[in-house]
Scaffold this active site. Structure first.
Site, PDB file in Angstrom:
ATOM      1  N   ARG A  59       0.793  -1.217   0.000  1.00  0.00           N
ATOM      2  CA  ARG A  59       0.000   0.000   0.000  1.00  0.00           C
ATOM      3  C   ARG A  59       0.828   1.271   0.000  1.00  0.00           C
ATOM      4  O   ARG A  59       0.605   2.171  -0.805  1.00  0.00           O
ATOM      5  CB  ARG A  59      -0.886   0.080   1.259  1.00  0.00           C
ATOM      6  N   THR A  60       1.742   1.378   0.944  1.00  0.00           N
ATOM      7  CA  THR A  60       2.372   2.681   1.141  1.00  0.00           C
ATOM      8  C   THR A  60       3.107   3.133  -0.121  1.00  0.00           C
ATOM      9  O   THR A  60       2.967   4.266  -0.563  1.00  0.00           O
ATOM     10  CB  THR A  60       3.314   2.640   2.359  1.00  0.00           C
ATOM     11  N   LYS A  88      25.914  -3.378  -3.135  1.00  0.00           N
ATOM     12  CA  LYS A  88      27.381  -3.273  -3.233  1.00  0.00           C
ATOM     13  C   LYS A  88      27.982  -2.638  -1.983  1.00  0.00           C
ATOM     14  O   LYS A  88      29.175  -2.379  -1.931  1.00  0.00           O
ATOM     15  CB  LYS A  88      27.758  -2.417  -4.451  1.00  0.00           C
ATOM     16  N   ARG A 109      11.390   4.126   3.230  1.00  0.00           N
ATOM     17  CA  ARG A 109      10.997   3.123   4.237  1.00  0.00           C
ATOM     18  C   ARG A 109      12.237   2.308   4.567  1.00  0.00           C
ATOM     19  O   ARG A 109      12.948   1.854   3.667  1.00  0.00           O
ATOM     20  CB  ARG A 109       9.903   2.206   3.709  1.00  0.00           C
ATOM     21  N   HIS A 137       5.230   5.887  11.629  1.00  0.00           N
ATOM     22  CA  HIS A 137       4.700   5.847  10.255  1.00  0.00           C
ATOM     23  C   HIS A 137       3.730   7.038  10.149  1.00  0.00           C
ATOM     24  O   HIS A 137       2.519   6.877  10.154  1.00  0.00           O
ATOM     25  CB  HIS A 137       3.984   4.509  10.066  1.00  0.00           C
TER      26      HIS A 137
HETATM   27  C1  NCD Z   1       1.912  -1.103   8.144  1.00  0.00           C
HETATM   28  C2  NCD Z   1       3.403  -0.893   8.252  1.00  0.00           C
HETATM   29  O1  NCD Z   1       4.145  -1.142   7.293  1.00  0.00           O
HETATM   30  O2  NCD Z   1       3.802  -0.439   9.311  1.00  0.00           O
HETATM   31  N1  NCD Z   1       1.466  -1.210   6.843  1.00  0.00           N
HETATM   32  C3  NCD Z   1       1.139  -0.056   6.186  1.00  0.00           C
HETATM   33  O3  NCD Z   1       1.989   0.752   5.869  1.00  0.00           O
HETATM   34  N2  NCD Z   1      -0.157   0.179   5.968  1.00  0.00           N
HETATM   35  C4  NCD Z   1       1.335  -2.081   9.068  1.00  0.00           C
HETATM   36  C5  NCD Z   1       1.869  -3.482   9.116  1.00  0.00           C
HETATM   37  O4  NCD Z   1       2.810  -3.845   8.398  1.00  0.00           O
HETATM   38  O5  NCD Z   1       1.306  -4.246   9.892  1.00  0.00           O
END
Ligand code: NCD
Length: 311
Positions: A59-60, A88, A109, A137
């Site tokens: 999703r993100t 590398k 991320r 997040h």
């Molecule tokens: C979450 C995350 O990556 O922290 N997912 C997201 O970004 N919607 C939640 C999760 O992984 O459980």
């Protein structure tokens, strides 16, 4: 007074970097930009966003990328660091100093806490934290607030329960901080082993009253918003600890017979087994609505940070 100019060029690392007024302003811009999620626009034409994803995501990353395309911008990046020079041995600092020469904004991320803050120190372009280890997040918290506001018409005055892995779940850390800026009753529901991490708890307790529980059943009749999370198996230092909590909570139709008729259930997704699939077709389920709201909220953030919103 908060205005669009306050966001231009700004990093989004922690939800704690934002005041209540700033969060409300972002939610207002999200509401205004919502029609563009359907029609599309070219307000970010010629601008480039880089997504650097050192951890799995569906999703993100897709949400940020779609947001950028919907606004007329372009996207570069990687989601498999194995295929980049990271393999590398390139450091995060060097990767960021290279990518900023290509992109107007970096979405990162990373499995390490503090990684986004570190990257922002090296980057001259804004950095958006799309998840930093178990820490935070922030854009998920903003889309969660936007969903609550849209579904309930308000945030103040609600009784909200955050349930599940409050220890390793980064979404609930950012969301708890954000909610503590509002006038809400906040219930934290988790097995003992997965209680909210201490530094978050102490911080939010200084602003609002917190009620901690190990079971949802006793409080469910009072709750307006139930936010459920997955046990973050991959973040447990010891899988024997994970085995102790695995499957320890689950929302199903039987439990929901005690809920208010207008309860809404949210989940950042991915879901594993903490919400039974039978719940999906009930009016309680709003977790797939969150996905659309994520797109809208991220469009608002990109437009603000890249200076495309005029007062
Ligand atoms: C979450 C995350 O990556 O922290 N997912 C997201 O970004 N919607 C939640 C999760 O992984 O459980």
């Amino acid at each position: 007074m908060v205005g669009a100019a306050d966001f231009v060029g700004r990093d989004i690392i922690s939800i704690k970097d934002f005041t209540r007024e700033e969060i409300d302003y972002i939610l207002k811009i999200a509401r205004e930009i919502e029609p563009l999620a359907r029609s599309g626009s070219d307000i970010l034409k010629g601008r480039i966003m880089a997504t650097l994803f050192f951890e799995p995501s569906t999703r993100t990353r897709l949400s940020f990328e779609t947001a950028m395309y919907k606004l007329g911008g372009s996207v570069i990046g990687f989601s498999e660091p194995e295929t980049s020079s990271v393999k590398k041995g390139e450091s995060l600092a060097d990767t960021v100093r290279v990518v900023e020469k290509y992109a107007d904004v970096i979405v990162l991320r990373h499995p390490s806490e503090g990684a986004a803050r570190f990257a922002a120190e090296y980057a001259s372009v804004p950095v958006i934290n799309a998840g930093s280890g178990a820490e935070e997040h922030p854009t998920q918290a903003l889309l969660d607030l936007y969903t609550i506001l849209k579904e309930k018409g308000r945030i103040n005055g609600l009784s909200i329960a955050l349930m599940g892995d409050l220890r390793y779940g980064r979404t609930v850390h950012s969301l708890a901080y954000a909610l503590s800026l509002y006038d809400v009753r906040l219930f934290l529901v988790s097995p003992d082993l997965l209680r909210m991490r201490r530094e978050v708890l102490e911080d939010i307790k200084s602003r609002i009253e917190i009620f901690e529980h190990t079971s949802i059943e006793e409080i469910l009749p009072e709750i307006d918003v139930l936010y459920v999370t997955r046990i973050q198996k991959e973040r447990f230092p010891d899988l024997a600890e994970y085995a102790k909590v695995r499957g320890s909570y689950r929302i199903d139709l039987n439990i929901l017979s005690k809920a208010k008729s207008d309860l809404i259930i949210l989940h950042p997704l991915p879901r594993v087994d903490e919400i039974a699939v039978e719940v999906d077709s009930t009016p309680f389920a709003r977790y797939f609505h969150q996905v659309e709201n994520g797109l809208i909220t991220r469009m608002a953030l990109l437009a603000l940070i890249l200076g495309a919103i005029k007062e």
